[in-house]
Design a protein around this motif. Structure first.
Motif, mmCIF file in Angstrom:
data_model
loop_
_atom_site.group_PDB
_atom_site.id
_atom_site.type_symbol
_atom_site.label_atom_id
_atom_site.label_comp_id
_atom_site.label_asym_id
_atom_site.label_seq_id
_atom_site.Cartn_x
_atom_site.Cartn_y
_atom_site.Cartn_z
ATOM 1 N N GLY A 113 -0.046 -11.624 5.218
ATOM 2 C CA GLY A 113 0.947 -12.683 5.116
ATOM 3 C C GLY A 113 1.557 -12.818 3.738
ATOM 4 O O GLY A 113 2.270 -13.793 3.465
ATOM 5 N N ARG A 114 1.326 -11.848 2.874
ATOM 6 C CA ARG A 114 1.886 -11.867 1.520
ATOM 7 C C ARG A 114 3.220 -11.128 1.539
ATOM 8 O O ARG A 114 3.388 -10.053 0.987
ATOM 9 N N TYR A 115 4.193 -11.761 2.218
ATOM 10 C CA TYR A 115 5.452 -11.096 2.521
ATOM 11 C C TYR A 115 6.247 -10.723 1.274
ATOM 12 O O TYR A 115 6.888 -9.663 1.222
ATOM 13 N N GLY A 116 6.259 -11.597 0.283
ATOM 14 C CA GLY A 116 7.010 -11.304 -0.928
ATOM 15 C C GLY A 116 6.510 -10.049 -1.616
ATOM 16 O O GLY A 116 7.308 -9.187 -2.017
ATOM 17 N N GLU A 117 5.192 -9.918 -1.727
ATOM 18 C CA GLU A 117 4.612 -8.728 -2.348
ATOM 19 C C GLU A 117 4.835 -7.486 -1.475
ATOM 20 O O GLU A 117 5.067 -6.382 -1.985
ATOM 21 N N ALA A 118 4.738 -7.666 -0.168
ATOM 22 C CA ALA A 118 4.987 -6.538 0.743
ATOM 23 C C ALA A 118 6.421 -6.041 0.602
ATOM 24 O O ALA A 118 6.681 -4.833 0.605
ATOM 25 N N LEU A 119 7.360 -6.982 0.463
ATOM 26 C CA LEU A 119 8.760 -6.606 0.307
ATOM 27 C C LEU A 119 8.970 -5.835 -0.988
ATOM 28 O O LEU A 119 9.746 -4.870 -1.039
ATOM 29 N N GLU A 120 8.279 -6.226 -2.050
ATOM 30 C CA GLU A 120 8.377 -5.498 -3.314
ATOM 31 C C GLU A 120 7.920 -4.055 -3.148
ATOM 32 O O GLU A 120 8.527 -3.132 -3.696
ATOM 33 N N GLN A 121 6.843 -3.863 -2.406
ATOM 34 C CA GLN A 121 6.345 -2.504 -2.179
ATOM 35 C C GLN A 121 7.335 -1.672 -1.370
ATOM 36 O O GLN A 121 7.567 -0.489 -1.667
ATOM 37 N N ALA A 122 7.926 -2.284 -0.352
ATOM 38 C CA ALA A 122 8.924 -1.568 0.456
ATOM 39 C C ALA A 122 10.132 -1.190 -0.399
ATOM 40 O O ALA A 122 10.652 -0.072 -0.297
ATOM 41 N N ARG A 123 10.566 -2.113 -1.231
ATOM 42 C CA ARG A 123 11.726 -1.834 -2.082
ATOM 43 C C ARG A 123 11.431 -0.736 -3.094
ATOM 44 O O ARG A 123 12.290 0.107 -3.383
ATOM 45 N N GLU A 124 10.214 -0.728 -3.618
ATOM 46 C CA GLU A 124 9.854 0.318 -4.578
ATOM 47 C C GLU A 124 9.811 1.677 -3.892
ATOM 48 O O GLU A 124 10.260 2.688 -4.459
ATOM 49 N N ALA A 125 9.284 1.711 -2.678
ATOM 50 C CA ALA A 125 9.273 2.971 -1.925
ATOM 51 C C ALA A 125 10.694 3.467 -1.687
ATOM 52 O O ALA A 125 10.987 4.658 -1.856
ATOM 53 N N LEU A 126 11.599 2.553 -1.328
ATOM 54 C CA LEU A 126 12.986 2.948 -1.059
ATOM 55 C C LEU A 126 13.740 3.281 -2.341
ATOM 56 O O LEU A 126 14.671 4.090 -2.318
ATOM 57 N N ARG A 127 13.351 2.680 -3.438
ATOM 58 C CA ARG A 127 13.978 3.046 -4.716
ATOM 59 C C ARG A 127 13.655 4.488 -5.067
ATOM 60 O O ARG A 127 14.513 5.226 -5.559
#
Length: 220
Positions: free
Chosen positions: A134-148
């Motif tokens: 449920g740590r959505y903000g941190e999960a989103l950061e990881q997804a964005r870093e992968a896509l970067r």
């Protein structure tokens, strides 16, 4: 701000239920493949008993079979032989994730990311665990870093779409799932999760059924 635990569970169950339905039928077929993989790595261990990579390989085969004690034992041996082997931490992180030790999983994924920062699978795996917690903000950061690091990553778009769903950003989630199926038409999980949006959010049962059927066709 994070959503409540009940909201987290409901979102997770909604997305994962469709995925479970897609993959359950194929489990029996995979067992034979995994047994062959284990035998291959057992032979490698006999030939090269002092190399960490063979224990990581056999441990990963045990992991696929669900033999967690054997997997952890091999990962421990690999760490003693070569604590600088990056993939050891990724594979052991998977084992911790599958056995519900999410803190240990995040720790090992973090070690893997520090040792192999250009490999996006570490960010994706961390993001999956964070989403589950449920740590959505941190999960989103990881997804964005992968896509970067890998803008065309289908798994990256899928993870980001899943997190957007959890955040209630359904248009962004649908856009990411659309991107996945447009660029990777064999991504059964993306069809299943897009079907969940059509079913539960959009209210379009025809599109939902088409996506569920496509997911099952890809992984019968």
């Amino acid at each position: 701000m994070l959503r409540s635990d009940s909201h987290t569970r409901s979102v997770y169950v909604l997305l994962m239920a469709a995925v479970v339905a897609v993959y359950a039928v194929a489990a029996f077929r995979r067992n034979g493949v995994w047994a062959s993989e284990r035998r291959l790595w057992e032979d490698e261990v006999r030939k090269s008993p002092h190399k960490a990579r063979v224990y990581v390989g056999r441990g990963s085969a045990y992991l696929k079979e669900g033999d967690y004690p054997a997997a952890f034992a091999d990962f421990g041996t690999a760490q003693r032989l070569n604590p600088g082997h990056p993939n050891l931490y990724f594979c052991r992180g998977k084992a911790y994730q599958e056995t519900g030790d999410y803190s240990a999983a995040l720790r090992d994924y973090g070690i893997f990311v520090r040792m192999a920062p250009d490999q996006v699978k570490g960010y994706l795996a961390s993001g999956e665990v964070l989403f589950h917690l449920g740590r959505y903000g941190e999960a989103l950061e990881q997804a964005r870093e992968a896509l970067r690091r890998e803008p065309e990553s289908a798994s990256g778009h899928h993870l980001r779409g899943t997190v957007y769903f959890g955040l209630g950003k359904y248009e962004q989630a649908l856009a990411d799932f659309n991107r996945v199926v447009e660029t990777s038409r064999f991504y059964a999980e993306a069809y299943a999760n897009r079907g969940a949006i059509y079913d539960q959010v959009v209210g379009d049962p025809a599109r939902a059924l088409a996506d569920y059927n496509q997911a099952l066709a890809l992984n019968p």
